[in-house]
Design an enzyme around this catalytic site. Structure first.
Site, PDB file in Angstrom:
ATOM      1  N   ASP A  85      30.608  52.430  42.416  1.00 16.86           N
ATOM      2  CA  ASP A  85      30.839  51.281  41.537  1.00 16.86           C
ATOM      3  C   ASP A  85      30.231  50.038  42.165  1.00 16.86           C
ATOM      4  O   ASP A  85      29.963  49.991  43.367  1.00 16.86           O
ATOM      5  CB  ASP A  85      32.346  51.082  41.320  1.00 16.86           C
ATOM      6  CG  ASP A  85      32.668  50.232  40.089  1.00 16.86           C
ATOM      7  OD1 ASP A  85      31.729  49.823  39.383  1.00 16.86           O
ATOM      8  OD2 ASP A  85      33.861  50.000  39.847  1.00 16.86           O
ATOM      9  N   GLY A  86      30.020  49.032  41.343  1.00 16.88           N
ATOM     10  CA  GLY A  86      29.509  47.756  41.813  1.00 16.88           C
ATOM     11  C   GLY A  86      30.621  46.845  42.279  1.00 16.88           C
ATOM     12  O   GLY A  86      31.784  47.245  42.408  1.00 16.88           O
ATOM     13  N   GLY A  99      36.223  43.261  38.866  1.00 19.53           N
ATOM     14  CA  GLY A  99      36.954  42.989  37.631  1.00 19.53           C
ATOM     15  C   GLY A  99      36.262  42.036  36.690  1.00 19.53           C
ATOM     16  O   GLY A  99      36.832  41.647  35.673  1.00 19.53           O
ATOM     17  N   GLU A 107      39.440  51.006  37.670  1.00 22.29           N
ATOM     18  CA  GLU A 107      38.572  51.098  38.849  1.00 22.29           C
ATOM     19  C   GLU A 107      39.404  51.312  40.100  1.00 22.29           C
ATOM     20  O   GLU A 107      39.070  52.140  40.954  1.00 22.29           O
ATOM     21  CB  GLU A 107      37.727  49.829  38.975  1.00 22.29           C
ATOM     22  CG  GLU A 107      36.659  49.692  37.908  1.00 22.29           C
ATOM     23  CD  GLU A 107      35.971  48.339  37.914  1.00 22.29           C
ATOM     24  OE1 GLU A 107      34.925  48.222  37.251  1.00 22.29           O
ATOM     25  OE2 GLU A 107      36.473  47.397  38.553  1.00 22.29           O
TER      26      GLU A 107
END
Length: 228
Positions: A85-86, A99, A107
């Site tokens: 994920d980033g 977020g 996440e």
């Protein structure tokens, strides 16, 4: 390279990083956002080398399915090998703010389950102290004003993210003007406010590996090691 090219580079690096780990029964956790979308596109090239995925948002799930990649409910899988994920910000300890896409709760759940958390980001996300990017907090709608008052007591300036409803049916408060020098402690403190679902500090469960795209290519930074 411009920012889009850097995002593409780290997405490709993440696919290359996980490729040797994949087996026929592997489940890959997939995040949300523009960089994660590019990773999904790269992951499609590895289709058939792993079982399937779990997604941290409905949007990511749809993109995965469009590539013909199976998406499972997290409750239906025993193990997630890796989560990619980033991030909106990262510090030297690989504590993150996430977020910006309002998917922080899912996440955080997938990150908690995954054996390894690989963060992909461009160099603009690397900061000495977290907090320049407003910290997202997911809240139960009826508690929004109460939570906002409590966040003010912590020194923040919470702003209601108008028109945004999370995949869980909740609201987002973006907390401005924080300098987050003790992210683990603040993460716990905010989560203990009644009405908070979770906040966008990923510090208690930070990233294990950061693939950071910059002018000189993609750096691989591991938690506890810092930049070379």
């Amino acid at each position: 390279m411009n920012q889009d090219q850097l995002k593409r580079a780290v997405a490709e690096a993440a696919a290359a990083y996980i490729a040797p780990k994949l087996e026929s029964d592997t489940i890959v956790g997939v995040g949300t956002g523009s960089t994660a979308n590019l990773f999904i596109d790269c992951l499609a090239e590895l289709k058939g080398k792993f079982d399937g995925t779990v997604a941290s948002s409905e949007a990511s799930a749809e993109r995965l399915k469009a590539h013909g990649i199976p998406v499972y409910d997290l409750n239906a899988v025993d193990d997630v090998l890796v989560y990619v994920d980033g991030a909106d910000e990262t510090d030297a300890h690989l504590a993150l703010i996430k977020g910006g896409g309002a998917a922080l709760t899912r996440e955080k759940i997938v990150a908690a389950v995954a054996q390894e958390f690989v963060c992909i980001a461009d160099e603009s996300k690397w900061v000495p102290v977290l907090g320049n990017f407003p910290l997202p907090v997911e809240v139960i709608p009826m508690a929004r004003s109460h939570v906002a008052r409590e966040l003010v007591k912590l020194g923040g300036d919470p702003v209601y993210r108008q028109g945004v409803v999370t995949d869980n049916g909740n609201a987002i408060l973006d907390v401005h003007n924080l300098q987050i020098r003790t992210p683990i402690a603040l993460e716990e403190q905010i989560n203990n406010i009644v009405g908070v679902v979770t906040n966008g500090l990923f510090a208690a469960r930070n990233a294990d590996v950061l693939l950071l795209g910059g002018a000189n290519g993609v750096e691989t930074i591991r938690a506890g090691e810092g930049r070379k």
